[in-house]
Design a protein around this motif. Structure first.
Motif, PDB file in Angstrom:
ATOM      1  N   VAL A   1       7.448 -16.041   1.696  1.00 18.34           N
ATOM      2  CA  VAL A   1       8.213 -15.949   2.938  1.00 18.34           C
ATOM      3  C   VAL A   1       7.442 -15.053   3.904  1.00 18.34           C
ATOM      4  N   GLU A   2       7.081 -15.600   5.042  1.00 16.76           N
ATOM      5  CA  GLU A   2       6.335 -14.840   6.049  1.00 16.76           C
ATOM      6  C   GLU A   2       7.295 -13.881   6.745  1.00 16.76           C
ATOM      7  N   ASP A   3       7.295 -12.636   6.302  1.00 16.34           N
ATOM      8  CA  ASP A   3       8.228 -11.615   6.775  1.00 16.34           C
ATOM      9  C   ASP A   3       7.425 -10.477   7.391  1.00 16.34           C
ATOM     10  N   PRO A   4       7.299 -10.427   8.725  1.00 16.67           N
ATOM     11  CA  PRO A   4       6.467  -9.403   9.346  1.00 16.67           C
ATOM     12  C   PRO A   4       6.836  -7.979   8.941  1.00 16.67           C
ATOM     13  N   ALA A   5       8.122  -7.653   8.920  1.00 18.30           N
ATOM     14  CA  ALA A   5       8.520  -6.284   8.585  1.00 18.30           C
ATOM     15  C   ALA A   5       8.106  -5.925   7.162  1.00 18.30           C
ATOM     16  N   ARG A   6       8.272  -6.856   6.226  1.00 18.46           N
ATOM     17  CA  ARG A   6       7.879  -6.604   4.846  1.00 18.46           C
ATOM     18  C   ARG A   6       6.364  -6.452   4.737  1.00 18.46           C
ATOM     19  N   LYS A   7       5.629  -7.243   5.494  1.00 18.45           N
ATOM     20  CA  LYS A   7       4.173  -7.144   5.433  1.00 18.45           C
ATOM     21  C   LYS A   7       3.673  -5.827   6.028  1.00 18.45           C
ATOM     22  N   VAL A   8       4.286  -5.357   7.089  1.00 20.55           N
ATOM     23  CA  VAL A   8       3.891  -4.065   7.662  1.00 20.55           C
ATOM     24  C   VAL A   8       4.183  -2.948   6.671  1.00 20.55           C
ATOM     25  N   ARG A   9       5.312  -3.024   5.987  1.00 21.47           N
ATOM     26  CA  ARG A   9       5.628  -2.027   4.955  1.00 21.47           C
ATOM     27  C   ARG A   9       4.588  -2.055   3.850  1.00 21.47           C
ATOM     28  N   ASP A  10       4.169  -3.244   3.449  1.00 21.83           N
ATOM     29  CA  ASP A  10       3.147  -3.358   2.408  1.00 21.83           C
ATOM     30  C   ASP A  10       1.837  -2.723   2.851  1.00 21.83           C
ATOM     31  N   ILE A  11       1.454  -2.931   4.104  1.00 17.41           N
ATOM     32  CA  ILE A  11       0.221  -2.318   4.617  1.00 17.41           C
ATOM     33  C   ILE A  11       0.322  -0.801   4.561  1.00 17.41           C
ATOM     34  N   GLN A  12       1.460  -0.283   4.940  1.00 16.59           N
ATOM     35  CA  GLN A  12       1.654   1.174   4.881  1.00 16.59           C
ATOM     36  C   GLN A  12       1.461   1.690   3.450  1.00 16.59           C
ATOM     37  N   GLN A  13       1.985   0.954   2.483  1.00 14.00           N
ATOM     38  CA  GLN A  13       1.828   1.377   1.094  1.00 14.00           C
ATOM     39  C   GLN A  13       0.390   1.202   0.614  1.00 14.00           C
ATOM     40  N   ALA A  14      -0.305   0.203   1.126  1.00 12.67           N
ATOM     41  CA  ALA A  14      -1.723   0.041   0.798  1.00 12.67           C
ATOM     42  C   ALA A  14      -2.529   1.228   1.320  1.00 12.67           C
ATOM     43  N   VAL A  15      -2.197   1.693   2.508  1.00 13.23           N
ATOM     44  CA  VAL A  15      -2.864   2.877   3.066  1.00 13.23           C
ATOM     45  C   VAL A  15      -2.577   4.099   2.190  1.00 13.23           C
ATOM     46  N   THR A  16      -1.339   4.232   1.730  1.00 18.17           N
ATOM     47  CA  THR A  16      -0.982   5.342   0.844  1.00 18.17           C
ATOM     48  C   THR A  16      -1.809   5.292  -0.437  1.00 18.17           C
ATOM     49  N   PHE A  17      -1.976   4.096  -0.987  1.00 21.22           N
ATOM     50  CA  PHE A  17      -2.800   3.947  -2.190  1.00 21.22           C
ATOM     51  C   PHE A  17      -4.234   4.380  -1.915  1.00 21.22           C
ATOM     52  N   LEU A  18      -4.806   3.916  -0.809  1.00 16.23           N
ATOM     53  CA  LEU A  18      -6.175   4.290  -0.475  1.00 16.23           C
ATOM     54  C   LEU A  18      -6.317   5.792  -0.300  1.00 16.23           C
ATOM     55  N   ALA A  19      -5.369   6.406   0.388  1.00 11.58           N
ATOM     56  CA  ALA A  19      -5.460   7.842   0.684  1.00 11.58           C
ATOM     57  C   ALA A  19      -5.452   8.688  -0.582  1.00 11.58           C
ATOM     58  N   ALA A  20      -4.832   8.180  -1.638  1.00 11.15           N
ATOM     59  CA  ALA A  20      -4.723   8.956  -2.878  1.00 11.15           C
ATOM     60  C   ALA A  20      -5.851   8.666  -3.861  1.00 11.15           C
ATOM     61  N   HIS A  21      -6.690   7.666  -3.574  1.00 10.22           N
ATOM     62  CA  HIS A  21      -7.716   7.261  -4.541  1.00 10.22           C
ATOM     63  C   HIS A  21      -8.902   8.230  -4.510  1.00 10.22           C
ATOM     64  N   PRO A  22      -9.385   8.658  -5.665  1.00 16.07           N
ATOM     65  CA  PRO A  22     -10.470   9.657  -5.685  1.00 16.07           C
ATOM     66  C   PRO A  22     -11.795   9.160  -5.118  1.00 16.07           C
ATOM     67  N   ALA A  23     -11.999   7.849  -5.036  1.00 15.62           N
ATOM     68  CA  ALA A  23     -13.254   7.322  -4.504  1.00 15.62           C
ATOM     69  C   ALA A  23     -13.249   7.211  -2.990  1.00 15.62           C
ATOM     70  N   ILE A  24     -12.140   7.626  -2.370  1.00 15.23           N
ATOM     71  CA  ILE A  24     -11.969   7.391  -0.935  1.00 15.23           C
ATOM     72  C   ILE A  24     -11.760   8.701  -0.196  1.00 15.23           C
ATOM     73  N   ASP A  25     -12.376   8.819   0.963  1.00 17.98           N
ATOM     74  CA  ASP A  25     -12.191   9.958   1.861  1.00 17.98           C
ATOM     75  C   ASP A  25     -10.910   9.732   2.659  1.00 17.98           C
ATOM     76  N   ALA A  26      -9.844  10.432   2.286  1.00 16.03           N
ATOM     77  CA  ALA A  26      -8.535  10.212   2.904  1.00 16.03           C
ATOM     78  C   ALA A  26      -8.509  10.561   4.382  1.00 16.03           C
TER      79      ALA A  26
END
Length: 295
Positions: free
Chosen positions: A78-103
């Motif tokens: 289901v193409e749900d813009p609000a849900r997809k934006v929320r997912d992107i936010q959580q993807a950013v959170t994952f990246l920010a916490a990863h040790p291989a990444i400069d947050a």
């Protein structure tokens, strides 16, 4: 040497699955979240661009949105813009916490429809320091009317979506039509589009080629052009006059509040998904943009 790692992370009640591409530097790298077209799975184009960015020194995450591909979440496809934006936010959170990444150095790259969702997240997420949009589909009500046959046709699709959503609420059943078809007039894109129909390109088993009818309302009433004045991060667009709705790219670019640039290239919309020289040009341009702006 670029390495690929299967990863998972939470978003709402769903667990999302993605691929994290890491450069061979051995030191924390800038992190880029990457996403592709509407209804897509990561294998269609996000993986390709994430790997290209990793080859250029960035840690890049592609992933399946909630309800798509290998990710969990209901309802499915289901193409749900609000849900997809929320997912992107959580993807950013994952990246920010990863040790291989400069947050402190995080960016976003959106291809086609994901340009709207990446822009929406950037407008509200100060962790994103830079934005790149490739062959961006950026629409508002006027552009949707022009793209979908006029105000009456848009209104008909919205009414159809409301009926489908009511049926889903009552029965739990989802009305699907093809995303792309040469024979079914109900398809979201009733055209002969080689990228989506060719098994050597995007017509892969991981992508089910189905569009939830109830998604039309959220899609057609989404206003990404209005997001531009809220975006202060440096933003680069790569587009073509022969790609989808160049007027949307021009209007969005003109409205941006921060530093902005746009590269007009050659090629169709679908060339930017998997063809050369478009992919390398877009990846080079995005990487150079991130190099200038993620410091």
């Amino acid at each position: 040497m670029t390495t690929q790692h299967r990863v998972t992370f939470p978003s709402g009640t769903a667990t999302l699955t993605g691929n994290l591409f890491l450069p061979g530097s051995g030191t924390p790298a800038p992190g880029i979240v990457v996403a592709g077209t509407w209804t897509s799975v990561k294998e269609l184009m996000a993986d390709r661009y994430a790997e290209q960015l990793a080859d250029r020194g960035y840690a890049a995450l592609s992933f399946d949105f909630s309800g798509f591909g290998e990710s969990g979440g209901e309802p499915r496809d289901v193409e749900d813009p609000a849900r997809k934006v929320r997912d992107i936010q959580q993807a950013v959170t994952f990246l920010a916490a990863h040790p291989a990444i400069d947050a402190g150095r995080l960016g976003a790259l959106g291809i086609c429809a994901a340009a709207m969702y990446m822009a929406d997240n950037a407008a509200h997420d100060p962790r994103i320091g830079s934005l790149a949009l490739v062959a961006p589909w950026l629409h508002d009500a006027a552009i949707c009317e022009a793209a979908y046959g006029g105000a009456e046709a848009v209104a008909e699709r919205i009414e159809t979506a409301r009926r489908a959503r009511a049926r889903f609420a009552e029965t739990g059943e989802i009305d699907y039509v093809p995303v792309v078809s040469t024979t079914d007039a109900r398809a979201a894109m009733p055209y002969d589009i080689d990228f989506y129909l060719n098994p050597a390109r995007g017509g892969i088993p991981a992508w089910p080629n189905r569009f939830a009818v109830m998604a039309w309302e959220d899609w057609l009433t989404y206003d990404s052009i209005a997001l531009a004045p809220k975006i202060t991060q440096p933003t680069m667009l790569v587009h073509s006059e022969d790609a989808a709705i160049p007027d949307g790219a021009r209007r969005f670019h003109a409205g941006l509040a921060g530093p902005r640039a746009i590269l007009w290239a050659e090629g169709s919309q679908f060339d930017f998904y998997d063809q050369e020289p478009q992919v390398t040009l877009a990846a080079d341009t995005a990487a150079a943009h991130f190099g200038r702006t993620l410091r």
